[in-house]
Design an enzyme around this catalytic site. Sequence first.
Site, mmCIF file in Angstrom:
data_model
loop_
_atom_site.group_PDB
_atom_site.id
_atom_site.type_symbol
_atom_site.label_atom_id
_atom_site.label_comp_id
_atom_site.label_asym_id
_atom_site.label_seq_id
_atom_site.Cartn_x
_atom_site.Cartn_y
_atom_site.Cartn_z
ATOM 1 N N ASN A 17 -10.950 2.134 -1.879
ATOM 2 C CA ASN A 17 -10.234 2.588 -0.685
ATOM 3 C C ASN A 17 -8.751 2.785 -0.949
ATOM 4 O O ASN A 17 -8.213 2.297 -1.932
ATOM 5 C CB ASN A 17 -10.449 1.609 0.455
ATOM 6 C CG ASN A 17 -11.753 1.884 1.179
ATOM 7 O OD1 ASN A 17 -11.915 2.919 1.822
ATOM 8 N ND2 ASN A 17 -12.699 0.989 1.042
ATOM 9 N N CYS A 18 -8.119 3.481 -0.012
ATOM 10 C CA CYS A 18 -6.701 3.818 -0.064
ATOM 11 C C CYS A 18 -5.849 2.624 -0.489
ATOM 12 O O CYS A 18 -6.011 1.560 0.089
ATOM 13 C CB CYS A 18 -6.256 4.305 1.306
ATOM 14 S SG CYS A 18 -4.488 4.507 1.482
ATOM 15 N N PRO A 19 -4.929 2.727 -1.423
ATOM 16 C CA PRO A 19 -4.560 3.950 -2.146
ATOM 17 C C PRO A 19 -5.185 4.027 -3.543
ATOM 18 O O PRO A 19 -4.707 4.741 -4.404
ATOM 19 C CB PRO A 19 -3.054 3.806 -2.259
ATOM 20 C CG PRO A 19 -2.832 2.321 -2.434
ATOM 21 C CD PRO A 19 -3.974 1.627 -1.740
ATOM 22 N N MET A 52 0.845 -1.201 0.000
ATOM 23 C CA MET A 52 0.000 0.000 0.000
ATOM 24 C C MET A 52 0.877 1.247 0.000
ATOM 25 O O MET A 52 0.587 2.229 -0.688
ATOM 26 C CB MET A 52 -0.934 0.000 1.206
ATOM 27 C CG MET A 52 -2.043 -1.014 1.030
ATOM 28 S SD MET A 52 -3.214 -1.030 2.375
ATOM 29 C CE MET A 52 -4.203 0.394 1.984
#
Lengths: 189, 76
Positions: free
Chosen positions: B13-15, A55
């Site tokens: 959702n992130c990212p 992420m």
Amino acid sequence: MSSTAALATVPATSTAERITKLEDELEVLKQRMPDDKVSIILLSGDFDKAMAAFMMANGAVAMGMEVSIFFTFWGCSVIKKGRKLQGKKFTHKLINLMLPGSAKDLAPSKMSFGGLGRKFFNYMMQGSMSSLEEQIEIAKESGVRFQICAPSLGLMGFDADEWVVPVDVCGVAAMYDVALNARTAYFIS
Amino acid sequence: MDFNQELDARGLNCPLPILRTKKSLAGLAAGQVLKIVATDPGSVKDMQAFANQTGNVLAASGETDGEFVFYLRKKA
């Protein structure tokens, strides 16, 4: 730098000389300036830590930064295609039987519950978060650079073609070559 | 506000919202505006940070019925 050392001993007498000296010093400084790059070293093979690494990598790519991930020791399992035993010697077969086969087999560092923990997280993430496997695919597509630790390959008996992403097999020197030029570096253990 | 292209980032959702934003901006010319609609509450701070770092301008933003709307003007 020999040129700067030489210049330092000669007193700058004219403006032109002072400018030349400053330009030389500026050149040295420029070379040592880190770029907007992110270097991530992933030692862990835990699901949650691998998730964080990817992420962070994908977020950095979106922000316009260059990203590299160096996989070492347990971290290598994160990008394995699957469990490969063929052609490996006995001890390597043994360790590969005990290691996770690929990203989908990784267990979380806490609340693992013998494999149930991961299933639970997968269920919770469904529809709201992209899976670890998807994050790896995104990182690959967005041009993240992958390096894998050569000594880990030797130790665990991994082959150069066992990975879901294109990797450079290298040692610490090549890792530092990237990391030293990165403004931000993370070690995930 | 006028815009040239719309990105539906609802449910992401992130990212992912900023990744898709980056991808969409690549298809626009300098000065053109991308409208982004997202439901991720984190996207409010993220889109501002994205604009700060990339030099694209967050021309306007707002929230309606739990949806966050952003207008990004691609940098020259």
